[in-house]
Design a protein around this motif. Structure first.
Motif, short mmCIF file in Angstrom:
data_model
loop_
_atom_site.label_atom_id
_atom_site.label_comp_id
_atom_site.label_asym_id
_atom_site.label_seq_id
_atom_site.Cartn_x
_atom_site.Cartn_y
_atom_site.Cartn_z
N UNK A 68 47.40 38.57 34.68
CA UNK A 68 46.89 39.04 33.30
C UNK A 68 45.31 38.80 32.92
N UNK A 69 44.86 37.71 33.40
CA UNK A 69 43.43 37.54 33.59
C UNK A 69 42.75 37.16 34.83
N UNK A 70 41.71 37.56 34.89
CA UNK A 70 40.75 37.07 36.09
C UNK A 70 40.05 35.66 35.85
N UNK A 71 39.98 34.94 36.96
CA UNK A 71 39.34 33.89 37.26
C UNK A 71 37.69 33.94 36.70
N UNK A 72 37.08 32.90 36.02
CA UNK A 72 35.60 33.16 36.08
C UNK A 72 35.02 32.78 37.20
N UNK A 73 33.56 32.83 37.12
CA UNK A 73 32.95 32.60 38.53
C UNK A 73 33.29 31.05 39.10
N UNK A 74 33.33 30.99 40.14
CA UNK A 74 33.50 29.70 40.97
C UNK A 74 32.48 29.34 41.60
N UNK A 75 31.74 28.26 41.92
CA UNK A 75 31.01 27.71 42.76
C UNK A 75 31.46 27.06 43.88
N UNK A 76 31.17 27.08 45.23
CA UNK A 76 31.59 26.15 46.14
C UNK A 76 30.18 26.14 46.94
N UNK A 77 29.50 25.00 47.05
CA UNK A 77 28.16 25.00 47.87
C UNK A 77 27.19 25.94 47.36
N UNK A 78 26.58 26.86 48.14
CA UNK A 78 25.70 27.89 47.86
C UNK A 78 26.22 29.07 47.47
N UNK A 79 27.74 29.26 47.44
CA UNK A 79 28.25 30.37 47.36
C UNK A 79 29.20 30.28 46.00
N UNK A 80 29.08 31.60 45.15
CA UNK A 80 29.53 31.77 44.02
C UNK A 80 30.63 32.93 44.14
N UNK A 81 31.80 32.70 43.73
CA UNK A 81 33.09 33.79 43.69
C UNK A 81 33.27 34.30 42.34
N UNK A 82 33.23 35.71 42.47
CA UNK A 82 33.70 36.53 41.41
C UNK A 82 34.78 37.25 41.68
N UNK A 83 35.88 37.11 40.84
CA UNK A 83 37.09 37.51 40.80
C UNK A 83 37.30 38.93 40.14
#
Length: 349
Positions: A68-83
Motif C-alpha cells: 500500500x505504501x513504498x519504503x523510503x530511501x535506505x542506505x547501505x554503505x555507499x548505496x541508496x535504495x529507492x523503492x
C-alpha cells in the motif's frame, strides 16, 4: 546468472549491488525458490530500453502494486535504495548516480525480447560498412520487380502488388476469394484477354493474377470494386503491399512481420499497438535515407542505398522497388506477365 533469496537481498543489498556494478553481470532474486526479479546494471537497462522501443507490438508488462505504501530511501554503505511506487521495482544510487535497477522477471523478459527485435535493424558503423560490402556482391534473383515500377505507377497491369511468405500459394489465392474452378482449370491471363475480346466481357480488370518466385507468393490485381478479400485467417510470416492510386497520386508501401505492422516512423512509448502510419513512395528522395534510424523500417535503408549506387534504374519508385528486391529477394516473371502466360482467377461466384 547467480541467484539470491529476496529476504537476504532486502536485508543486505549493499554488497550485492556493488558486485553487479563491478562485474556488470545480472543477479537473480528468488522468493522461496521461485524467480521473481533481476538486479542488473543501470547502463544495461538503459540499452535494452533504447532498443526495445524500436520493436513494434505487444503491451509492456507492468508489475501490479504489492504494497500500500513504498519504503523510503535506505542506505547501505555507499548505496541508496529507492523503492518505486509499485513496491516491486527498485533503483540503486551511488554518489547521486544510478548504478543498478531491480526489475520483475516478467518485465525484463518483455524488454529483452523487444530489444532483441529492435537490434535487428541496427548496425554500428563497422557493421554497416561490412554489410554494404556484402550487398555490393549480391544480385537480385530472377527478373526482380523494378522493371514493373513505372507501368504499375500508371496502374498497368495491376493496381495492387502483394508479396506474401508463409502459406502455400493456392491457399492464399483461395483465401482471397478466387474461384476454385479457375484454379483447377489453370486459367491464364491471356485466356481472359481473348475471352474479353471475343465475348465483350470485362473480366481482365477483375482477376487475381498470381505466382510464386523465390519463396514468395506474388499477387497482382485491381481493387476497383473490392472483389477480393485481401485477408488471411492467420497472419503470414511476411507481407508486402504496394498500392497505386493514380487519380489521387498516392503510391503507398506497407510491410508486416507475423501480422505486426512495421511503422515507417519511430514509435513513441506506449504506441506500439496503435501507431500505423502510411508511407507514400513519392516521399522518397534518391540519395536520402527514406527512414530515420529509430524507425522499424530503417533496416531497408542499406538495401535502398545499394540500389541507388548500382545505378541500374532512375526515378524514385523504380529505385525503391530495386531496394525491395535486394532486401527481400522479390521477383516477378517479366516475360510471363507481359505475354499473359501467368495464372489467374476471377472472384468466386
Amino acid at each position: 546468472m547467480d541467484n539470491v533469496e529476496l529476504s537476504a537481498f532486502i536485508a543486505d543489498f549493499g554488497p550485492l549491488v556493488g558486485r553487479v556494478e563491478e562485474t556488470g553481470e545480472r543477479l537473480g532474486v528468488i522468493d522461496d525458490g521461485v524467480p521473481t526479479a533481476v538486479l542488473l546494471p543501470a547502463a544495461e537497462l538503459a540499452e535494452i530500453e533504447h532498443f526495445g522501443q524500436r520493436a513494434d507490438g505487444g503491451a509492456r508488462h507492468r508489475p501490479r502494486p504489492v504494497r500500500k505504501s513504498s519504503f523510503g530511501p535506505e542506505r547501505q554503505g555507499p548505496y541508496v535504495r529507492y523503492m518505486h511506487a509499485d513496491g516491486v521495482r527498485m533503483t540503486f544510487v551511488r554518489d547521486r548516480a544510478v548504478v543498478a535497477e531491480l526489475r520483475s522477471v516478467a518485465e525484463l523478459d518483455w524488454l529483452d525480447d523487444r530489444a532483441a527485435r529492435g537490434r535487428q535493424g541496427y548496425m554500428d558503423p563497422k557493421q554497416a560498412a561490412a554489410f554494404e560490402e556484402f550487398l555490393a556482391r549480391q544480385r537480385p534473383v530472377g527478373d526482380g520487380i523494378a522493371w514493373i515500377a513505372d507501368s504499375w505507377r500508371g496502374q498497368d497491369p495491376f493496381t495492387v502488388l502483394e508479396f506474401i511468405k508463409g502459406p502455400p500459394t493456392e491457399d492464399i489465392v483461395l483465401a482471397y476469394g478466387a474461384d476454385p474452378q479457375d484454379l483447377a482449370d489453370g486459367l491464364t491471363l491471356r485466356q481472359v484477354e481473348e475471352r474479353d475480346a471475343r465475348d465483350g466481357t470485362d473480366d481482365l480488370n477483375r482477376v487475381l493474377v498470381f505466382g510464386e518466385e523465390a519463396g514468395w507468393t506474388w499477387l497482382g490485381y485491381h481493387d476497383f470494386d473490392h472483389a477480393f478479400s485481401r485477408s488471411l485467417d492467420t497472419p503470414p510470416a511476411q507481407q508486402i503491399t504496394l498500392t497505386a492510386t493514380m487519380a489521387k497520386a498516392i503510391y503507398d508501401f506497407s510491410y508486416s512481420e507475423d501480422g505486426v505492422y512495421q511503422n515507417p516512423y519511430p514509435l513513441e512509448d506506449g504506441e506500439a499497438e496503435t501507431q500505423r502510419d502510411m508511407y507514400e513512395l513519392i516521399w522518397y528522395t534518391p540519395g536520402e535515407p527514406p527512414f530515420v534510424p529509430d524507425a522499424p523500417l530503417s533496416f531497408l535503408n542499406p538495401h535502398i542505398r545499394r540500389a541507388e549506387e548500382a545505378n541500374e534504374w532512375t526515378g524514385g519508385i523504380p529505385l525503391f522497388f530495386a531496394g525491395l528486391e535486394r532486401a527481400f529477394g522479390l521477383s516477378l516473371p517479366r516475360d510471363e506477365i507481359t505475354s499473359g502466360q501467368v495464372r489467374c482467377a476471377r472472384p468466386a461466384r
